[in-house]
Scaffold this motif. Structure first.
Motif, short mmCIF file in Angstrom:
data_model
loop_
_atom_site.label_atom_id
_atom_site.label_comp_id
_atom_site.label_asym_id
_atom_site.label_seq_id
_atom_site.Cartn_x
_atom_site.Cartn_y
_atom_site.Cartn_z
N HIS A 58 -1.33 -1.77 -5.58
CA HIS A 58 -1.27 -3.21 -5.28
C HIS A 58 -0.05 -3.85 -5.94
O HIS A 58 -0.02 -4.04 -7.15
N HIS B 251 3.51 -6.74 -5.23
CA HIS B 251 4.13 -7.81 -4.41
C HIS B 251 5.64 -7.78 -4.63
O HIS B 251 6.20 -8.70 -5.23
N ILE C 83 1.45 -5.77 -0.78
CA ILE C 83 0.34 -6.51 -0.22
C ILE C 83 0.79 -7.84 0.37
O ILE C 83 1.53 -8.59 -0.27
N SER D 115 3.19 -10.79 4.86
CA SER D 115 2.72 -9.56 5.54
C SER D 115 3.89 -8.93 6.30
O SER D 115 4.09 -7.71 6.27
N SER E 125 6.18 -7.33 3.83
CA SER E 125 5.63 -6.06 3.35
C SER E 125 5.97 -4.94 4.31
O SER E 125 6.33 -3.83 3.89
N ALA F 246 0.13 -3.73 3.35
CA ALA F 246 -1.15 -4.30 3.73
C ALA F 246 -0.88 -5.70 4.27
O ALA F 246 0.06 -6.36 3.82
N GLU G 103 -4.19 -9.16 0.99
CA GLU G 103 -5.44 -9.28 0.31
C GLU G 103 -6.26 -10.43 0.87
O GLU G 103 -5.71 -11.50 1.14
N ILE H 154 -8.55 -4.89 0.99
CA ILE H 154 -8.15 -5.16 -0.39
C ILE H 154 -8.68 -6.55 -0.70
O ILE H 154 -8.27 -7.53 -0.07
N HIS I 114 -9.92 -5.63 -5.91
CA HIS I 114 -8.68 -5.59 -6.68
C HIS I 114 -8.79 -6.50 -7.91
O HIS I 114 -9.51 -7.49 -7.89
#
Ligand code: NI
Length: 255
Positions: free
Chosen positions: A7, A9, A37, A44, A47, A60, A93, A127, A152
């Motif tokens: 996990h 960022h 994440i 998103s 990511s 994710a 998440e 998550i 998480h």
């Protein structure tokens, strides 16, 4: 030591000045896989961009309960399409955060349920972010069909951790385990099997001791590994290897 950061960022602006150099350095420090994440549509998408750029990064996608300003049925359909990218391995998440009061609990519950349903339909693990909403989070997951995923930055009781494990979920452990006041979380690690623990940075946040308060990155996971090893009475190598396999199973295993 082989480390799987379950996990992170890395799309966060705090990494804008040195992202490329940092991400290139991590495999040399044993960090072999990372899941970045999403928290809303733009993050998103970012990511996935990172996942396309780096072999060892996966993505994710989803709406965090603090980031619901732009959520809509249409936005969730975009999340659904993004989730079908080959390097997207989870929906997240997602969850509930009653500490954060910009979005009413019933609004948060609505979009959490929608995303649980989406994860089930797309056959992706979840998550879960949960703060000051332990029972509602548990109840909504229990009422859904989803039985794959991770809670998480786990912050609830050992009893609830065991309930999640019984349902098939993993428990995410990060920098907090190294903090002096982490008594409750130490109990969680004592009570659940190593086979159900994932390690995570949640970077740039939650840096473990001795780097608490600084910008976090995946190389700090060695401190989390050492602390779990100490609690479990096993070697750090075993903790790294087991949690690596756990993350592999959860993100890439049979749904
Ligand atoms: Ni996070």
């Amino acid at each position: 030591m082989m480390i799987f950061d379950s996990h992170a960022h890395y799309d966060d602006a705090q990494f804008d000045t040195d992202r490329e150099a940092l991400l290139a350095s991590l495999p040399l420090k044993g960090v072999k896989k990372i899941v970045n994440i999403g928290c809303d549509l733009p993050s998103s998408q970012r990511s996935i961009t990172l996942a396309k750029q780096y072999d060892n990064i996966y993505a994710a996608v989803g709406f965090h309960p603090e980031n619901l300003s732009d959520v809509s049925e249409e936005a969730l359909e975009e999340i659904r399409l993004l989730s079908r990218h080959p390097k997207v391995c989870a929906i997240g998440e997602i969850g509930l955060d009653y500490y954060y009061d910009e979005f009413a609990p019933e609004v948060q519950r609505h979009w959490f349920q929608k995303q649980l349903q989406l994860a089930w339909e797309e056959q992706k693990p979840i998550i879960v972010h949960s703060r000051e909403a332990a029972q509602d989070t548990f109840d909504l997951i229990a009422q859904s069909k989803v039985r794959h995923g991770v809670i998480h930055c786990f912050s609830s009781s050992a009893q609830m951790a065991k309930e999640y494990v019984k349902m098939g979920f993993y428990i995410g452990i990060g920098g907090v385990i190294t903090y002096k006041n982490a008594k409750k979380l130490v109990e969680v690690v004592q009570e659940i099997p190593l086979e159900r623990i994932l390690i995570e940075t949640d970077c740039p946040y939650m840096a473990p001791v001795p780097n608490r308060g600084k910008r976090n990155d995946s190389s700090n996971l060695v401190y989390v590994v050492e602390k779990i090893a100490q609690i479990k009475g096993v070697s750090p190598e075993e903790v790294a290897a087991k949690t690596f396999q756990n993350a592999e199973n959860m993100y890439f295993g049979k749904f």
